[in-house]
Design a protein around this motif. Structure first.
Motif, PDB file in Angstrom:
ATOM      1  N   ASP A   1       0.301  65.202 -42.760  1.00 41.29           N
ATOM      2  CA  ASP A   1      -0.437  65.168 -44.016  1.00 41.29           C
ATOM      3  C   ASP A   1       0.298  65.986 -45.082  1.00 41.29           C
ATOM      4  OD1 ASP A   1      -1.009  67.830 -43.439  1.00 41.29           O
ATOM      5  OD2 ASP A   1      -3.179  67.570 -43.322  1.00 41.29           O
ATOM      6  N   THR A   2      -0.269  66.023 -46.285  1.00 43.50           N
ATOM      7  CA  THR A   2       0.396  66.672 -47.417  1.00 43.50           C
ATOM      8  C   THR A   2       0.637  68.150 -47.165  1.00 43.50           C
ATOM      9  OG1 THR A   2      -0.637  65.086 -48.920  1.00 43.50           O
ATOM     10  CG2 THR A   2       0.225  67.117 -49.894  1.00 43.50           C
ATOM     11  N   LEU A   3      -0.350  68.848 -46.605  1.00 40.65           N
ATOM     12  CA  LEU A   3      -0.194  70.274 -46.344  1.00 40.65           C
ATOM     13  C   LEU A   3       0.928  70.528 -45.340  1.00 40.65           C
ATOM     14  CD1 LEU A   3      -1.282  73.116 -46.913  1.00 40.65           C
ATOM     15  CD2 LEU A   3      -2.932  72.788 -45.054  1.00 40.65           C
ATOM     16  N   SER A   4       1.017  69.688 -44.312  1.00 42.44           N
ATOM     17  CA  SER A   4       2.085  69.833 -43.323  1.00 42.44           C
ATOM     18  C   SER A   4       3.453  69.680 -43.973  1.00 42.44           C
ATOM     19  CB  SER A   4       1.923  68.793 -42.212  1.00 42.44           C
ATOM     20  OG  SER A   4       0.688  68.900 -41.559  1.00 42.44           O
ATOM     21  N   LEU A   5       3.603  68.664 -44.827  1.00 45.47           N
ATOM     22  CA  LEU A   5       4.900  68.433 -45.482  1.00 45.47           C
ATOM     23  C   LEU A   5       5.273  69.582 -46.403  1.00 45.47           C
ATOM     24  CD1 LEU A   5       6.832  66.009 -45.174  1.00 45.47           C
ATOM     25  CD2 LEU A   5       4.536  65.529 -44.344  1.00 45.47           C
ATOM     26  N   SER A   6       4.280  70.120 -47.116  1.00 44.08           N
ATOM     27  CA  SER A   6       4.548  71.270 -47.980  1.00 44.08           C
ATOM     28  C   SER A   6       5.058  72.453 -47.164  1.00 44.08           C
ATOM     29  CB  SER A   6       3.275  71.650 -48.740  1.00 44.08           C
ATOM     30  OG  SER A   6       3.466  72.824 -49.495  1.00 44.08           O
TER      31      SER A   6
END
Length: 461
Positions: A250-255
């Motif tokens: 998800d977005t948080l993981s990629l960040s």
């Protein structure tokens, strides 16, 4: 610790037996949120016979024994709630035999997956089970580990052919064999794989090997939302595309990954793919998946054909857990990893994201979605009561939802200390009673890794 046991272990192992505080602390904690639980002492075994003699001594004095690989578990498997002896198998790192023609290898339990694959270089074979951490094969078998390649190559359950196992009284038992199938008697190998060291201590394993594919390609694709990514996974699997890996972040993981690994991946819901086969089949698989993704809003396909690019891509994926820990410095991870039938995956993740929106603690979602398995990395300060309450709530919500969808409370981490209470909900009281009967039959003194999977005798969950 009984003084007679301490003297016997000191005499037998000398400098490979330690009661030092630092050694005990190292072996009394893992990557889990649980507080350290220290053993009384640590034995560093180097042979099956040394495991057997240690277990026999512990049985004689009624002392618990806890197998230890590299301590990478996240459910408290190596902790010592009743004290006892931690049996470190990392020194049992000899590759006993590689049978190239038959596609299998026999190794000691302390051999790691990277060590085995390094030994296979130039042979045209590889061992595919990849849980991320460079875990020992004994630990991977004990927890029935899997990882990114499981959608194509299965889990440790599917890839352990035979074991040499030390029982609770010190006897040495052989299970299985190198034949690829057998109808001879109870399948004791499958009983041991996933038993988390509670039924016996695996000293040697024979595992399957696979030919290195003629062609391999990997790709990254971003999506407008998690649901579109999950629908892409479902359609890919239902069409029978034989992908080797499909990973969702998800977005948080990629960040977190970009900050930790110094990558520049798009910070949006993302799928990582890998395709194995002939050049023609890999091209066909990739084109089919790209078309599916495109219909669902997938964009920015980036291909990684060169080995070094693929390695960089998958290293970034494997860094996700430790990257997420940096989102809240000093925190611990309250992990959960459920698995559901692929047809229920989108529904399960959507409902889980609704729950995540109701809490204040950072929670990243990623997983091996090709086989319906996803993880939540719930970041908590163990000293903060509200953090722990919110983490327990989100964990119970996702686990109970997965079980209601005919899934499981753990796709690959195992039960350990943290998920014992969910066994009756998932399997029913009758099945848990049978598990208890098996445990008592093989370990009547309850000395092998006590408190894991099933609580000690007389104790309620």
């Amino acid at each position: 610790m009984p003084e007679a046991l301490r003297l016997a272990l000191s005499q037998q192992f000398q400098n490979r037996f330690s009661c030092g505080d630092s050694t005990r602390l190292q072996h009394g904690r893992d990557e889990s949120v649980h507080d350290p639980m220290l053993p009384w002492g640590v034995v560093f075994a180097e042979s099956t016979e040394e495991i057997a003699s240690t277990v026999a001594l512990c049985a004689e004095y009624g002392v618990p024994i806890i197998p230890y690989g590299v301590g990478s578990s996240v459910e408290g498997h190596v902790l010592a709630p009743r004290g006892g002896i931690s049996l470190d198998l990392s020194g049992m790192n000899r590759i006993i035999a590689i049978h190239h023609e038959d596609g299998d290898a026999t190794v000691q339990a302390g051999v790691t997956r990277k060590q085995l694959n390094d030994a296979l270089k130039g042979s045209g074979l590889f061992f595919p089970i990849d849980p991320g951490a460079d875990a020992t094969l004994g630990g991977m078998a004990a927890t029935r580990a899997s990882g990114t390649n499981a959608v194509r190559y299965g889990t440790m359950r599917d890839n352990v052919l035979a074991t040499t196992t030390v029982l609770a009284d010190g006897r040495i038992m052989k299970t299985g064999g190198r034949a690829r199938k057998s109808s001879a008697g109870y399948d004791l190998t499958r009983l041991l794989v996933g038993s988390e060291g509670t039924l016996g201590i695996m000293a040697e394993l024979t595992v399957k090997l696979y030919p290195i594919p003629e062609a391999i390609s990997a790709a990254v694709c971003t999506f407008p939302d998690v649901d579109a990514a999950v629908q892409t996974v479902i359609q890919t699997i239902q069409l029978g595309v034989p992908v080797a890996r499909i990973e969702l972040l998800d977005t948080l993981s990629l960040s977190a990954i970009n900050k930790f690994s110094k990558t520049t991946l798009a910070e949006a819901p993302t799928l990582f793919f890998e395709f194995h086969g002939s050049p023609a089949s890999v091209k066909e698989q990739a084109e089919t998946v790209q078309a599916i993704a495109g219909d669902l809003g997938g964009a920015n396909f980036e291909w990684a054909i060169r080995p070094e690019d693929r390695t960089r891509l998958w290293q970034a994926r494997h860094d996700a857990y430790f990257a997420c820990l940096q989102l809240k410095p000093g925190c611990r991870c309250f992990p959960t990893d459920v698995c559901v039938p692929i047809s229920r995956l989108a529904e399960c993740i959507a409902a889980t994201n609704e729950d995540i929106a109701q809490v204040n603690i950072p929670i990243a979602l990623f997983g091996h979605v090709g086989d319906g398995n996803f993880h939540l990395v719930v970041l908590v300060d163990p000293a903060n009561e509200q953090d722990m309450q919110e983490a327990a709530w989100i964990s119970s919500r996702v686990v109970e939802r997965a079980i209601a969808m005919e899934g499981t409370c753990t796709g690959e981490h195992g039960i350990g200390l943290g998920k014992r209470k969910y066994l009756p909900l998932e399997h029913g009281e009758v099945a848990v009673d049978v598990m208890r009967a098996i445990k008592l039959a093989l370990d009547p003194q309850q000395l092998l890794n006590p408190g894991k999977i099933l609580p000690p005798a007389g104790e309620k969950n």
